[in-house]
Design a protein around this motif. Structure first.
Motif, PDB file in Angstrom:
ATOM      1  N   THR A   4      12.404  23.517   7.030  1.00  0.00           N
ATOM      2  CA  THR A   4      13.586  23.203   7.738  1.00  0.00           C
ATOM      3  C   THR A   4      13.796  23.758   9.186  1.00  0.00           C
ATOM      4  OG1 THR A   4      15.405  23.044   5.957  1.00  0.00           O
ATOM      5  CG2 THR A   4      15.303  22.631   7.994  1.00  0.00           C
ATOM      6  N   ILE A   5      13.585  22.683  10.023  1.00  0.00           N
ATOM      7  CA  ILE A   5      13.273  22.937  11.315  1.00  0.00           C
ATOM      8  C   ILE A   5      14.744  22.832  11.679  1.00  0.00           C
ATOM      9  CG2 ILE A   5      11.906  22.878  13.647  1.00  0.00           C
ATOM     10  CD1 ILE A   5       9.623  22.170  12.005  1.00  0.00           C
ATOM     11  N   PHE A  65      17.235  23.138  18.144  1.00  0.00           N
ATOM     12  CA  PHE A  65      16.088  24.219  17.767  1.00  0.00           C
ATOM     13  C   PHE A  65      16.552  25.668  18.207  1.00  0.00           C
ATOM     14  CE2 PHE A  65      12.337  26.957  17.210  1.00  0.00           C
ATOM     15  CZ  PHE A  65      12.149  26.884  16.554  1.00  0.00           C
ATOM     16  N   ALA A 109      15.596  29.441  17.337  1.00  0.00           N
ATOM     17  CA  ALA A 109      13.760  30.371  16.946  1.00  0.00           C
ATOM     18  C   ALA A 109      14.530  31.613  15.745  1.00  0.00           C
ATOM     19  CB  ALA A 109      13.007  31.257  17.855  1.00  0.00           C
ATOM     20  N   THR A 118      16.751  31.265  14.202  1.00  0.00           N
ATOM     21  CA  THR A 118      17.433  30.353  11.917  1.00  0.00           C
ATOM     22  C   THR A 118      16.546  30.052  12.087  1.00  0.00           C
ATOM     23  OG1 THR A 118      19.999  29.581  13.673  1.00  0.00           O
ATOM     24  CG2 THR A 118      18.595  28.255  11.777  1.00  0.00           C
ATOM     25  N   PHE A 119      15.788  28.908  12.500  1.00  0.00           N
ATOM     26  CA  PHE A 119      14.009  29.661  11.650  1.00  0.00           C
ATOM     27  C   PHE A 119      13.368  29.904  11.212  1.00  0.00           C
ATOM     28  CE2 PHE A 119       9.535  27.926  12.640  1.00  0.00           C
ATOM     29  CZ  PHE A 119       9.545  26.964  11.489  1.00  0.00           C
ATOM     30  N   SER A 120      13.384  31.842  11.825  1.00  0.00           N
ATOM     31  CA  SER A 120      13.330  32.659  10.782  1.00  0.00           C
ATOM     32  C   SER A 120      14.052  32.932   9.569  1.00  0.00           C
ATOM     33  CB  SER A 120      12.638  33.740  11.789  1.00  0.00           C
ATOM     34  OG  SER A 120      14.090  34.465  12.406  1.00  0.00           O
ATOM     35  N   HIS A 137      15.540  30.402   7.922  1.00  0.00           N
ATOM     36  CA  HIS A 137      14.755  29.145   6.817  1.00  0.00           C
ATOM     37  C   HIS A 137      13.507  29.446   6.545  1.00  0.00           C
ATOM     38  CE1 HIS A 137      17.799  26.270   8.281  1.00  0.00           C
ATOM     39  NE2 HIS A 137      17.728  26.666   9.550  1.00  0.00           N
ATOM     40  N   LEU A 167       7.784  32.978  17.313  1.00  0.00           N
ATOM     41  CA  LEU A 167       6.880  31.897  17.271  1.00  0.00           C
ATOM     42  C   LEU A 167       5.116  32.170  16.049  1.00  0.00           C
ATOM     43  CD1 LEU A 167       8.704  28.514  18.533  1.00  0.00           C
ATOM     44  CD2 LEU A 167       9.197  29.465  16.685  1.00  0.00           C
ATOM     45  N   ILE A 178       5.412  24.407  16.038  1.00  0.00           N
ATOM     46  CA  ILE A 178       6.532  24.246  16.267  1.00  0.00           C
ATOM     47  C   ILE A 178       6.933  24.109  17.378  1.00  0.00           C
ATOM     48  CG2 ILE A 178       8.115  25.520  15.772  1.00  0.00           C
ATOM     49  CD1 ILE A 178       5.852  27.175  14.028  1.00  0.00           C
ATOM     50  N   ALA A 226      10.188  20.996  18.132  1.00  0.00           N
ATOM     51  CA  ALA A 226      11.272  21.288  18.274  1.00  0.00           C
ATOM     52  C   ALA A 226      11.210  21.029  18.913  1.00  0.00           C
ATOM     53  CB  ALA A 226      11.658  22.687  18.017  1.00  0.00           C
TER      54      ALA A 226
END
Length: 178
Positions: free
Chosen positions: A19-20, A24, A26, A28-30, A32, A83, A139, A143
């Motif tokens: 999930t992206i 956005f 980064a 939170t992305f990590s 996920h 990223l 990414i 995003a």
């Protein structure tokens, strides 16, 4: 980056089904990515401004991943460094950099426990570095196109503001497809 490479990186991200977040973030992305992989990712802000040290590192141990990000870099660059290192992780790259060669010390981490080390520098001499940079860029583009809210900056630095404007302008270019 060529269109063929962009498509390949986009396909990789779709296969991973991570999930992206929108808007956005980064970190939170990590989280996920960590959830999907079932192992923690620790983000470590460090001063890596020494000319011999890379501006980012991914260190893999048997139990966790550690991503080092230069805390002196502008906010937009810190995000991209993160990223880039996450892209190494997603692509399952194998490092060739020795921990002692990175010229950084980690009081909490025994170098013998590190299984992989990959570092980000301003040049990309091998295929793994170029791939990580390409995946990180895809990414970021993905995003930026889906984030309705501009990302906050933690300082009023003019260079950071200029980089944000350039990043937004590039993200507005919708000539490539996802």
């Amino acid at each position: 980056m060529r269109a063929r490479e962009i498509r390949r990186y986009e396909q990789l991200l779709r296969r991973l089904d991570i999930t992206i977040p929108v808007p956005f973030d980064a970190r939170t992305f990590s989280e996920h990515i960590a959830d999907k992989r079932g192992r923690p990712i620790h983000i470590l802000p460090m001063d890596t401004s020494d000319a011999t040290a890379p501006c980012g590192l991914w260190l893999a141990t048997a139990k966790a991943d550690y991503v080092v990000v230069d805390n002196r870099a502008p906010a937009v660059l810190r995000e991209h460094i993160l990223l880039h290192e996450l892209a190494h992780l997603l692509c399952d790259h194998r490092g060739r950099l020795r921990l002692d060669a990175a010229d950084l010390s980690f009081d909490f981490l025994d170098p013998a426990m590190v299984e992989r080390v990959l570092g980000r520098t301003s040049h990309y001499p091998d295929a793994q570095e170029r791939e990580a940079e390409g995946v990180a860029s895809v990414i970021s583009r993905f995003a930026a196109r889906r984030s309705p809210v501009p990302r906050p900056r933690d300082d009023a630095d003019e260079r950071t503001a200029a980089l944000d404007r350039v990043s937004s302008a590039l993200a507005a270019d919708r000539s490539w497809k996802t």
